[in-house]
Design a protein around this motif. Structure first.
Motif, PDB file in Angstrom:
ATOM      1  N   HIS A 134       7.121   3.288   1.343  1.00 50.99           N
ATOM      2  CA  HIS A 134       5.971   2.691   0.675  1.00 50.99           C
ATOM      3  C   HIS A 134       4.946   2.203   1.698  1.00 50.99           C
ATOM      4  CE1 HIS A 134       8.862  -0.665   1.360  1.00 50.99           C
ATOM      5  NE2 HIS A 134       7.764  -1.293   1.737  1.00 50.99           N
ATOM      6  N   ARG A 135       3.751   1.933   1.231  1.00 51.30           N
ATOM      7  CA  ARG A 135       2.698   1.438   2.105  1.00 51.30           C
ATOM      8  C   ARG A 135       3.042   0.031   2.619  1.00 51.30           C
ATOM      9  NH1 ARG A 135      -2.742   1.440  -1.008  1.00 51.30           N
ATOM     10  NH2 ARG A 135      -1.407   0.937  -2.776  1.00 51.30           N
ATOM     11  N   PRO A 136       2.592  -0.342   3.806  1.00 46.50           N
ATOM     12  CA  PRO A 136       2.819  -1.709   4.298  1.00 46.50           C
ATOM     13  C   PRO A 136       2.273  -2.732   3.309  1.00 46.50           C
ATOM     14  CG  PRO A 136       1.923  -0.326   6.039  1.00 46.50           C
ATOM     15  CD  PRO A 136       1.848   0.478   4.787  1.00 46.50           C
ATOM     16  N   LEU A 189      -7.738  -3.438   5.721  1.00 47.46           N
ATOM     17  CA  LEU A 189      -6.310  -3.163   5.590  1.00 47.46           C
ATOM     18  C   LEU A 189      -6.051  -2.013   4.628  1.00 47.46           C
ATOM     19  CD1 LEU A 189      -4.924  -6.817   5.446  1.00 47.46           C
ATOM     20  CD2 LEU A 189      -4.507  -5.150   7.275  1.00 47.46           C
ATOM     21  N   GLU A 190      -6.776  -1.997   3.525  1.00 47.45           N
ATOM     22  CA  GLU A 190      -6.612  -0.907   2.569  1.00 47.45           C
ATOM     23  C   GLU A 190      -7.081   0.422   3.161  1.00 47.45           C
ATOM     24  OE1 GLU A 190      -6.870  -3.586  -1.524  1.00 47.45           O
ATOM     25  OE2 GLU A 190      -8.672  -2.537  -0.793  1.00 47.45           O
ATOM     26  N   ALA A 191      -8.135   0.384   3.977  1.00 48.33           N
ATOM     27  CA  ALA A 191      -8.586   1.600   4.658  1.00 48.33           C
ATOM     28  C   ALA A 191      -7.542   2.094   5.655  1.00 48.33           C
ATOM     29  CB  ALA A 191      -9.910   1.337   5.380  1.00 48.33           C
ATOM     30  N   PHE A 192      -6.759   1.159   6.217  1.00 48.53           N
ATOM     31  CA  PHE A 192      -5.694   1.516   7.152  1.00 48.53           C
ATOM     32  C   PHE A 192      -4.396   1.890   6.436  1.00 48.53           C
ATOM     33  CE2 PHE A 192      -8.014  -1.316  10.351  1.00 48.53           C
ATOM     34  CZ  PHE A 192      -8.579  -0.231  11.010  1.00 48.53           C
ATOM     35  N   GLY A 193      -4.410   1.904   5.110  1.00 45.17           N
ATOM     36  CA  GLY A 193      -3.254   2.387   4.359  1.00 45.17           C
ATOM     37  C   GLY A 193      -2.331   1.332   3.813  1.00 45.17           C
ATOM     38  N   ALA A 194      -2.716   0.061   3.874  1.00 46.48           N
ATOM     39  CA  ALA A 194      -1.849  -1.016   3.396  1.00 46.48           C
ATOM     40  C   ALA A 194      -2.077  -1.311   1.920  1.00 46.48           C
ATOM     41  CB  ALA A 194      -2.090  -2.283   4.214  1.00 46.48           C
ATOM     42  N   GLU A 195      -1.047  -1.863   1.279  1.00 46.29           N
ATOM     43  CA  GLU A 195      -1.165  -2.436  -0.058  1.00 46.29           C
ATOM     44  C   GLU A 195      -1.352  -3.935   0.121  1.00 46.29           C
ATOM     45  OE1 GLU A 195       1.359  -2.848  -4.257  1.00 46.29           O
ATOM     46  OE2 GLU A 195       2.201  -1.727  -2.556  1.00 46.29           O
ATOM     47  N   VAL A 196      -2.384  -4.498  -0.509  1.00 46.17           N
ATOM     48  CA  VAL A 196      -2.784  -5.875  -0.202  1.00 46.17           C
ATOM     49  C   VAL A 196      -2.794  -6.735  -1.462  1.00 46.17           C
ATOM     50  CG1 VAL A 196      -4.593  -7.329   0.801  1.00 46.17           C
ATOM     51  CG2 VAL A 196      -4.219  -5.019   1.694  1.00 46.17           C
ATOM     52  N   SER A 212       5.883  -9.520   0.499  1.00 45.14           N
ATOM     53  CA  SER A 212       5.112  -9.128   1.680  1.00 45.14           C
ATOM     54  C   SER A 212       6.006  -8.681   2.830  1.00 45.14           C
ATOM     55  CB  SER A 212       4.231 -10.290   2.149  1.00 45.14           C
ATOM     56  OG  SER A 212       5.019 -11.324   2.702  1.00 45.14           O
ATOM     57  N   GLU A 213       5.443  -7.794   3.649  1.00 49.09           N
ATOM     58  CA  GLU A 213       6.045  -7.415   4.931  1.00 49.09           C
ATOM     59  C   GLU A 213       5.207  -7.944   6.091  1.00 49.09           C
ATOM     60  OE1 GLU A 213       8.022  -3.150   3.665  1.00 49.09           O
ATOM     61  OE2 GLU A 213       5.855  -3.255   4.017  1.00 49.09           O
ATOM     62  N   GLY A 214       3.973  -8.281   5.812  1.00 50.12           N
ATOM     63  CA  GLY A 214       3.073  -8.877   6.787  1.00 50.12           C
ATOM     64  C   GLY A 214       2.100  -9.786   6.063  1.00 50.12           C
ATOM     65  N   GLN A 215       1.471 -10.694   6.805  1.00 50.53           N
ATOM     66  CA  GLN A 215       0.559 -11.645   6.186  1.00 50.53           C
ATOM     67  C   GLN A 215      -0.667 -11.867   7.069  1.00 50.53           C
ATOM     68  OE1 GLN A 215       2.518 -15.268   4.867  1.00 50.53           O
ATOM     69  NE2 GLN A 215       4.298 -14.128   4.123  1.00 50.53           N
ATOM     70  N   VAL A 216      -1.741 -12.330   6.426  1.00 53.70           N
ATOM     71  CA  VAL A 216      -2.952 -12.775   7.128  1.00 53.70           C
ATOM     72  C   VAL A 216      -3.259 -14.182   6.633  1.00 53.70           C
ATOM     73  CG1 VAL A 216      -5.383 -12.364   7.607  1.00 53.70           C
ATOM     74  CG2 VAL A 216      -3.841 -10.408   7.233  1.00 53.70           C
ATOM     75  N   TRP A 217      -3.422 -15.121   7.556  1.00 48.85           N
ATOM     76  CA  TRP A 217      -3.834 -16.483   7.215  1.00 48.85           C
ATOM     77  C   TRP A 217      -5.245 -16.696   7.767  1.00 48.85           C
ATOM     78  CZ3 TRP A 217       0.998 -19.601   9.289  1.00 48.85           C
ATOM     79  CH2 TRP A 217       2.133 -19.244   8.540  1.00 48.85           C
TER      80      TRP A 217
END
Length: 232
Positions: free
Chosen positions: A27-29, A55-62, A93-98
């Motif tokens: 799955h997408r990140p 992030l979405e342009a880089f292929g992530a699910e946000v 989540s697998e990664g986060q942005v604060w």
């Protein structure tokens, strides 16, 4: 066994390079974004949305969590809908942005309250352990890194893999147009750098995070509990 009399042999594991190369999830990140302001015209929210688009342009699910309606920590039971929404998103989540504004030389209370709703241990699950983390801040005046430095300490405390790059946008009121879109600048270029780096670190980390965050001290405690249960 070398001369290590203080070691519990059953809990000691020699690092195994083969365990660092596993089939990645298909799955997408999955990236969760938190921001630290409730203002109607919030530059930390605008910056978060710019990060989301990248992030979405880089292929992530946000997913972006909006803290409107989230009570102060411990002011309501844990089953409050906003608390449950936040905790479910953390586990997803697998990664986060604060992203936080700087308030009185520190991260905002809005951002800190979101983190304070997340307990370090949640049963056998640590909701943030092993997840990647990227940090951004906005300032009303000259460039500062106070909020970033605090959030970086907090990320370590939450046992997250905090990426080296970060973004600090000075005089944020000059950097966004009336529609809330970020203007071209070196600040914008740094946001692109940070989001790209986060996706790369997340892709590398997400399949092996449980192995990377497996600790001798915790394996030792688990073995002791198992032994105590067997002898009771």
């Amino acid at each position: 066994m070398p001369d290590l009399p203080n070691i519990v042999p059953a809990a000691l594991q020699v690092p195994d390079p083969s365990r660092l190369f596993v089939p990645p999830p298909q799955h997408r990140p999955r990236i969760l974004m938190l921001y630290g302001s409730l203002r109607e015209r919030s530059y930390s929210r605008f910056l978060t949305f710019e990060g989301q688009r990248l992030l979405e342009a880089f292929g992530a699910e946000v997913r972006v969590f909006h803290a409107n309606g989230l009570p102060l920590p411990n002011d309501v039971p844990d089953d409050h809908p906003k608390v449950q929404e936040l905790r479910e998103a953390m586990l997803w989540s697998e990664g986060q942005v604060w992203t936080s504004p700087e308030r009185h030389g520190a991260m905002s209370a809005v951002l800190k309250s979101q983190i304070d709703w997340i307990p370090l241990p949640g049963g056998a699950i640590r909701p943030t352990q092993g997840r990647t983390l990227a940090l951004m801040q906005v300032s009303g005046g000259s460039q500062s890194f106070n909020a970033l430095n605090q959030m970086r300490i907090l990320g370590r405390w939450m046992r997250m893999v905090t990426i080296p790059n970060q973004s600090s946008v000075a005089k944020a009121w000059q950097e966004f147009d009336e529609a809330g879109r970020m203007k071209p600048s070196s600040f914008y270029d740094r946001v692109v750098d940070v989001m790209e780096e986060l996706v790369k670190f997340t892709l590398v980390n997400r399949g092996i995070a449980p192995y990377l965050t497996s600790r001798y001290s915790e394996r030792k405690q688990a073995a002791a509990k198992l032994e105590a249960g067997a002898s009771s």
